[in-house]
Design a protein around this motif. Structure first.
Motif, mmCIF file in Angstrom:
data_model
loop_
_atom_site.group_PDB
_atom_site.id
_atom_site.type_symbol
_atom_site.label_atom_id
_atom_site.label_comp_id
_atom_site.label_asym_id
_atom_site.label_seq_id
_atom_site.Cartn_x
_atom_site.Cartn_y
_atom_site.Cartn_z
ATOM 1 N N ARG A 1 40.043 45.714 49.066
ATOM 2 C CA ARG A 1 38.698 46.306 48.974
ATOM 3 C C ARG A 1 38.748 47.655 48.275
ATOM 4 O O ARG A 1 37.750 48.116 47.716
ATOM 5 C CB ARG A 1 38.112 46.473 50.370
ATOM 6 C CG ARG A 1 37.898 45.169 51.114
ATOM 7 C CD ARG A 1 37.750 45.399 52.600
ATOM 8 N NE ARG A 1 36.630 46.280 52.905
ATOM 9 C CZ ARG A 1 36.498 46.941 54.052
ATOM 10 N NH1 ARG A 1 37.401 46.829 55.001
ATOM 11 N NH2 ARG A 1 35.447 47.707 54.259
ATOM 12 N N GLU B 1 49.783 40.689 44.576
ATOM 13 C CA GLU B 1 49.233 39.822 45.621
ATOM 14 C C GLU B 1 48.310 40.597 46.552
ATOM 15 O O GLU B 1 47.251 40.095 46.958
ATOM 16 C CB GLU B 1 50.363 39.147 46.400
ATOM 17 C CG GLU B 1 51.115 38.095 45.600
ATOM 18 C CD GLU B 1 50.200 37.037 44.989
ATOM 19 O OE1 GLU B 1 49.376 36.477 45.752
ATOM 20 O OE2 GLU B 1 50.301 36.778 43.785
ATOM 21 N N LYS B 2 48.690 41.810 46.918
ATOM 22 C CA LYS B 2 47.829 42.634 47.766
ATOM 23 C C LYS B 2 46.579 43.079 47.014
ATOM 24 O O LYS B 2 45.493 43.188 47.587
ATOM 25 C CB LYS B 2 48.601 43.854 48.267
ATOM 26 C CG LYS B 2 49.700 43.529 49.269
ATOM 27 C CD LYS B 2 50.356 44.810 49.775
ATOM 28 C CE LYS B 2 51.402 44.502 50.830
ATOM 29 N NZ LYS B 2 52.057 45.733 51.340
ATOM 30 N N ARG C 1 33.587 46.732 46.075
ATOM 31 C CA ARG C 1 35.044 46.863 45.906
ATOM 32 C C ARG C 1 35.306 48.017 44.942
ATOM 33 O O ARG C 1 34.707 48.097 43.863
ATOM 34 C CB ARG C 1 35.640 45.545 45.414
ATOM 35 C CG ARG C 1 35.368 44.416 46.399
ATOM 36 C CD ARG C 1 35.900 43.093 45.906
ATOM 37 N NE ARG C 1 37.333 42.971 46.143
ATOM 38 C CZ ARG C 1 38.054 41.912 45.769
ATOM 39 N NH1 ARG C 1 37.468 40.908 45.112
ATOM 40 N NH2 ARG C 1 39.352 41.851 46.036
ATOM 41 N N LYS D 1 44.875 41.451 44.825
ATOM 42 C CA LYS D 1 43.902 40.361 44.690
ATOM 43 C C LYS D 1 42.852 40.371 45.800
ATOM 44 O O LYS D 1 41.692 40.024 45.564
ATOM 45 C CB LYS D 1 44.631 39.022 44.667
ATOM 46 C CG LYS D 1 45.422 38.776 43.395
ATOM 47 C CD LYS D 1 46.206 37.471 43.475
ATOM 48 C CE LYS D 1 47.053 37.267 42.213
ATOM 49 N NZ LYS D 1 47.864 36.020 42.301
ATOM 50 N N THR D 2 43.247 40.745 47.001
ATOM 51 C CA THR D 2 42.316 40.693 48.139
ATOM 52 C C THR D 2 41.872 42.080 48.612
ATOM 53 O O THR D 2 41.177 42.194 49.624
ATOM 54 C CB THR D 2 42.972 39.960 49.314
ATOM 55 O OG1 THR D 2 44.195 40.627 49.678
ATOM 56 C CG2 THR D 2 43.293 38.520 48.940
ATOM 57 N N MET E 1 41.447 41.344 41.204
ATOM 58 C CA MET E 1 40.519 41.336 42.339
ATOM 59 C C MET E 1 39.399 40.314 42.131
ATOM 60 O O MET E 1 38.893 39.722 43.088
ATOM 61 C CB MET E 1 39.924 42.728 42.530
ATOM 62 C CG MET E 1 40.946 43.780 42.920
ATOM 63 S SD MET E 1 40.294 45.464 42.751
ATOM 64 C CE MET E 1 39.323 45.605 44.262
#
Length: 337
Positions: free
Chosen positions: A136, A130-131, A89, A133-134, A321
């Motif tokens: 890459r 929110e984006k 990541r 957190k997930t 993340m």
């Protein structure tokens, strides 16, 4: 967590090392650079990784949990490709993934990894958490756009702004990077104060306008940066025209409501104004809202260009993340004296 800093010998890389070396969840810190290992060892003498800077070529055989790319635009994207392919990541602190392809090509030249643009998340943490957190791949915002957007978006997203926004900003010399340049020599900067990138020429302008217009269409920005004879810090004074008359009390309520649960954004009370010394070495942003007699709103904002404007925000994004509290490793106050 195992973390790599790629481009460890620049100003942003050095600030990342400082923050990550104190982070309670970072169990391994690995440094990569083109050179200048002695400088890193000198600056961080006594830390376990001092003197263990590896050449960039060795990154290909290393799989950390997170990689921070503190490299120039164009170069950063090429390393991001390989790291993403291996499942690492990535938090990129260059401009490579901040803009749409056609805008990037206009301001920076051919894109090194256009296929990654669709997975990149803009890392303005207070607005895209929110984006993040997930994600890459994080496109860490530029220093000026961070200060500008934090100061302007609370009113933009309520459709309270119209016309032209004037953004007058001052930055310390570290914002220009560590490479030797005549215009950042001590003899050029000391006891001097000058604008640069005047007339819509600064590369952070399209980043400001692109994300501003995600929240409110039809707004234009006149952005004039200035170089201040200090090492670090950004102070912005931003002039806004309202679509309708709103009292100063109501304006402050909008900002307080927007940032009430955002630990690094401080809305100053009436009579107080931001200053760079108060945010030196922190991930904080100080914002004050005022109004002049003619009705124009004046928002002032201060951040550390190496903190919230770069490395601090990057670590904040890594925290999200990794499923950590966003303040982890970042709960420090300004070095005021």
């Amino acid at each position: 967590m195992k973390v790599a800093v790629v481009g460890a010998t620049g100003y942003t890389g050095a600030e990342l090392i400082r923050l990550l070396s104190m982070h309670p969840e970072v169990t391994g810190l690995f440094l990569f650079s083109r050179g200048e290992e002695v400088e890193v060892e000198k600056h961080f003498l006594g830390l376990g990784f001092a003197g263990k800077v590896k050449p960039l070529e060795e990154l290909s055989g290393f799989n950390p949990d997170f990689a921070f790319l503190a490299l120039p635009h164009g170069e950063s994207g090429r390393y991001a490709q390989e790291l993403i392919r291996r499942g690492v990541r990535v938090i990129d602190l260059s401009a490579d993934f901040r803009l749409p392809l056609e805008v990037y090509d206009k301001w920076y030249g051919p894109h090194p990894a256009p296929e990654l643009l669709e997975i990149a998340v803009y890392g303005l943490t207070e607005y895209f958490s929110e984006k993040i957190k997930t994600a890459r791949l994080i496109a860490n915002p530029g220093c000026y756009p961070t200060a500008f957007l934090l100061a302007v978006l609370p009113l933009a997203e309520k459709d309270l702004l119209q016309g032209v926004i004037i953004s007058d900003m001052k930055s310390g010399v570290t914002g220009a990077g560590r490479a030797a340049k005549r215009e950042t020599l001590f003899g050029e900067v000391a006891e001097n104060f000058r604008p640069y990138g005047v007339g819509g020429k600064h590369r952070h302008l399209p980043e400001m306008e692109n994300f501003l217009n995600m929240f409110a269409k039809g707004l234009r920005v006149i952005f004039t940066p200035h170089l201040v004879p200090m090492k670090r810090g950004i102070l912005g004074t931003i002039y806004l025209n309202l679509t309708t008359d709103v009292s100063l009390e109501e304006l402050r309520k909008i900002y307080l409501a927007k940032y009430q649960d955002k630990p690094f954004i401080k809305i100053l009370p009436d009579g107080q104004l931001p200053e760079t010394r108060a945010v030196y070495g922190t991930n904080n942003a100080l914002i004050a809202v005022n109004k002049e007699p003619g009705g124009m709103v004046i928002v002032t904002v201060a951040i550390d260009n190496l903190g919230k404007g770069a490395a601090g925000q990057a670590v904040q994004n890594m925290n999200l993340m990794a499923g950590l509290d966003e303040t982890c490793g970042l709960k420090n106050t300004g070095i005021y004296f």
